[in-house]
Design a protein around this motif. Sequence first.
Motif, PDB file in Angstrom:
ATOM      1  N   SER A  33       0.772  -1.186   0.118  1.00 55.57           N
ATOM      2  CA  SER A  33      -0.061  -0.089  -0.020  1.00 55.57           C
ATOM      3  C   SER A  33       0.880   1.346   0.074  1.00 55.57           C
ATOM      4  O   SER A  33       2.114   1.441   0.503  1.00 55.57           O
ATOM      5  CB  SER A  33      -0.991   0.022   1.361  1.00 55.57           C
ATOM      6  OG  SER A  33      -1.761  -1.148   1.321  1.00 55.57           O
ATOM      7  N   GLY A  34       0.222   2.336  -0.646  1.00 54.31           N
ATOM      8  CA  GLY A  34       0.882   3.620  -0.797  1.00 54.31           C
ATOM      9  C   GLY A  34      -0.167   4.571  -0.804  1.00 54.31           C
ATOM     10  O   GLY A  34      -1.430   4.299  -0.729  1.00 54.31           O
ATOM     11  N   PRO A  35       0.210   5.918  -1.002  1.00 49.70           N
ATOM     12  CA  PRO A  35      -0.739   6.955  -1.336  1.00 49.70           C
ATOM     13  C   PRO A  35      -1.807   6.686  -2.265  1.00 49.70           C
ATOM     14  O   PRO A  35      -1.477   5.975  -3.278  1.00 49.70           O
ATOM     15  CB  PRO A  35       0.107   8.158  -1.954  1.00 49.70           C
ATOM     16  CG  PRO A  35       1.506   7.976  -1.220  1.00 49.70           C
ATOM     17  CD  PRO A  35       1.479   6.326  -1.310  1.00 49.70           C
ATOM     18  N   GLY A  36      -3.027   6.999  -2.000  1.00 51.66           N
ATOM     19  CA  GLY A  36      -4.405   6.662  -2.882  1.00 51.66           C
ATOM     20  C   GLY A  36      -4.873   5.357  -2.655  1.00 51.66           C
ATOM     21  O   GLY A  36      -5.857   4.927  -3.026  1.00 51.66           O
ATOM     22  N   ASP A  37      -3.956   4.238  -1.835  1.00 51.87           N
ATOM     23  CA  ASP A  37      -4.587   2.911  -1.558  1.00 51.87           C
ATOM     24  C   ASP A  37      -5.356   3.029  -0.256  1.00 51.87           C
ATOM     25  O   ASP A  37      -5.202   3.832   0.551  1.00 51.87           O
ATOM     26  CB  ASP A  37      -3.265   1.839  -1.595  1.00 51.87           C
ATOM     27  CG  ASP A  37      -2.572   1.823  -2.639  1.00 51.87           C
ATOM     28  OD1 ASP A  37      -3.478   1.929  -3.779  1.00 51.87           O
ATOM     29  OD2 ASP A  37      -1.303   1.672  -2.826  1.00 51.87           O
TER      30      ASP A  37
ATOM     31  N   ARG B 124      -1.419   4.926   7.816  1.00 52.31           N
ATOM     32  CA  ARG B 124      -1.473   6.626   7.399  1.00 52.31           C
ATOM     33  C   ARG B 124       0.177   6.707   7.368  1.00 52.31           C
ATOM     34  O   ARG B 124       0.637   7.721   6.593  1.00 52.31           O
ATOM     35  CB  ARG B 124      -1.685   7.213   8.566  1.00 52.31           C
ATOM     36  CG  ARG B 124      -3.309   7.228   8.649  1.00 52.31           C
ATOM     37  CD  ARG B 124      -4.104   7.901   9.614  1.00 52.31           C
ATOM     38  NE  ARG B 124      -3.964   9.312   9.663  1.00 52.31           N
ATOM     39  CZ  ARG B 124      -4.218  10.119  10.511  1.00 52.31           C
ATOM     40  NH1 ARG B 124      -5.020   9.773  11.635  1.00 52.31           N
ATOM     41  NH2 ARG B 124      -4.200  11.557  10.181  1.00 52.31           N
ATOM     42  N   ILE B 125       1.218   5.964   8.023  1.00 48.39           N
ATOM     43  CA  ILE B 125       2.525   6.054   7.803  1.00 48.39           C
ATOM     44  C   ILE B 125       2.879   5.913   6.503  1.00 48.39           C
ATOM     45  O   ILE B 125       3.714   6.578   5.846  1.00 48.39           O
ATOM     46  CB  ILE B 125       3.486   5.314   8.910  1.00 48.39           C
ATOM     47  CG1 ILE B 125       3.324   6.199  10.373  1.00 48.39           C
ATOM     48  CG2 ILE B 125       4.772   5.311   8.640  1.00 48.39           C
ATOM     49  CD1 ILE B 125       3.901   7.433  10.470  1.00 48.39           C
ATOM     50  N   ALA B 126       2.458   4.965   5.950  1.00 43.96           N
ATOM     51  CA  ALA B 126       2.767   4.590   4.555  1.00 43.96           C
ATOM     52  C   ALA B 126       2.122   5.391   3.610  1.00 43.96           C
ATOM     53  O   ALA B 126       2.082   5.525   1.946  1.00 43.96           O
ATOM     54  CB  ALA B 126       2.137   3.169   4.270  1.00 43.96           C
ATOM     55  N   GLY B 127       1.269   6.294   4.083  1.00 45.71           N
ATOM     56  CA  GLY B 127       0.554   7.188   3.059  1.00 45.71           C
ATOM     57  C   GLY B 127      -0.647   6.998   2.495  1.00 45.71           C
ATOM     58  O   GLY B 127      -1.393   7.276   1.740  1.00 45.71           O
ATOM     59  N   ALA B 128      -1.354   5.642   2.907  1.00 43.52           N
ATOM     60  CA  ALA B 128      -2.355   4.970   2.578  1.00 43.52           C
ATOM     61  C   ALA B 128      -3.792   5.419   3.340  1.00 43.52           C
ATOM     62  O   ALA B 128      -3.344   5.959   4.588  1.00 43.52           O
ATOM     63  CB  ALA B 128      -2.222   3.596   2.504  1.00 43.52           C
TER      64      ALA B 128
END
Length: 353
Positions: A95-99, A116-120
Motif C-alpha cells: 500500500s501507498g498513497p491513494g490505496d 497512515r505512515i505509509a501514506g495509505a
Amino acid sequence: MTFRIRSDLDSLPVYVPGKTFPGALKLASNEVTHGPLPAVAEAIAQAAAGVNRYPDNAAVALTEELAKTLGVTPAEVQVGCGSVTLCQNLITVTSGPGDEVLFGWRSFETYPLATRIAGATPVQVPLTGDAVYDLDAMADAITERTRLIFVCNPNNPTGTVVSAQTLRRFLERVPDDLLVVLDEAYYEYMRLSPGHAYDALELRREFPNLVVLRTFSKAYGLAGLRVGYAVAHSEVIVALGKAHLPFSVNSVAQAAAVAALGAQNQLLARTDAVVAERDRVTSELRTLGYAVADSQANFVWLMLGDDAVPFAAAAAEAGVILRPFAGDGVRVTVTHREENNVFLAFARKWRTR
C-alpha cells in the motif's frame, strides 16, 4: 526551527503502551506473569554471551524450526521483530498513497497508524453489536483501491472471534489477488466451539491470499524479546523479505524462540489456567451486571461506553492499571487468581458506588 519532516505526521497520534507506576497491579498490556521456562532461560543466557556478533539476518534456525512445527516449508515463513513489525511491513509492501487498508474497528491500534505512515488510507468498519468483526460489511467495503485487509482474530481489544462459516464466506468473497491478514496474536488462548473452530493453516492452503500472523510475545512469554512470524505464500514472503529491517530480530530472541518451540507443551499448558480464569472473571463480572464480550484471548473486554475512562481512572487510583478506550470499553488482562481477585474487588466496589 522547522525541519523537513512530513507535515501530515502532525495529525497522527502516537501509539500509547499500557502505563504503570511503582506498586501498581498492571493489567493493561496482556502480558503473562510467568518468566521463561528453565530451558528457555538457559538458551537466553547462552545467546547473550554472543551479542558482540550480529544476529542471523535470515533467522535460519528459527525459520526451519517454525516450518517443521507448522507443517509448511521455510519459504512460507518470515520472522519479524514481533508480529507488529510484520503488520507494518505488509502494509509497506502492498500500500501507498491513494490505496486503502481495510479492517474492523475497534481493533489493534497499529493498523490505522501504520497505514497512515505509509501514506495509505485506513478504512475502519464498525464491529457488530457483540464486538465481533463484521466480515459481511467488510466484504461490502472492498473497493478497487483496497490493497490489504486485516482480520484480528481474536480481536484486540475485544477478545472476540468470528465464526468459521463467516470467515470462509468472507474469504470466498475477497478477490484472490487481495491479501487478507489473519492476525492471531492470541491464537494459543483460543478454545473454540464447533461453530467457531477453524484451522488457519489449512485455510491458507485453500486460499493462497491468506497470511497468518502469530507471535511469541503472549502465550510464550517473550514480549520483551520481540519476535513474531508470518506464514504466507512464498511470493508474499519474498516481498516481506525486501521490507525486513536488517538484523531487527536479535540473536537472543531467535535462540529463545527456538527453545520455546522445543518446550511448547509446557509453555502452552500455562494457557489452560488463564482460560479457566478468563471464564471465571467473565462470569463474575456479568453477575455484577457488566456487559462483557465473549473473549478467546488472555483479557476481557468491558463494554462501558462513556464510563470507560472514568472506570480506568478510578481503578488506577485503587492501584489497578487497566487499558481504557474512550467511548468504547476497557480491556483487562487476565493473569492468576490473586491478581484477578484484586481487580474483581474494584469492579464490585465501582458497581455499588
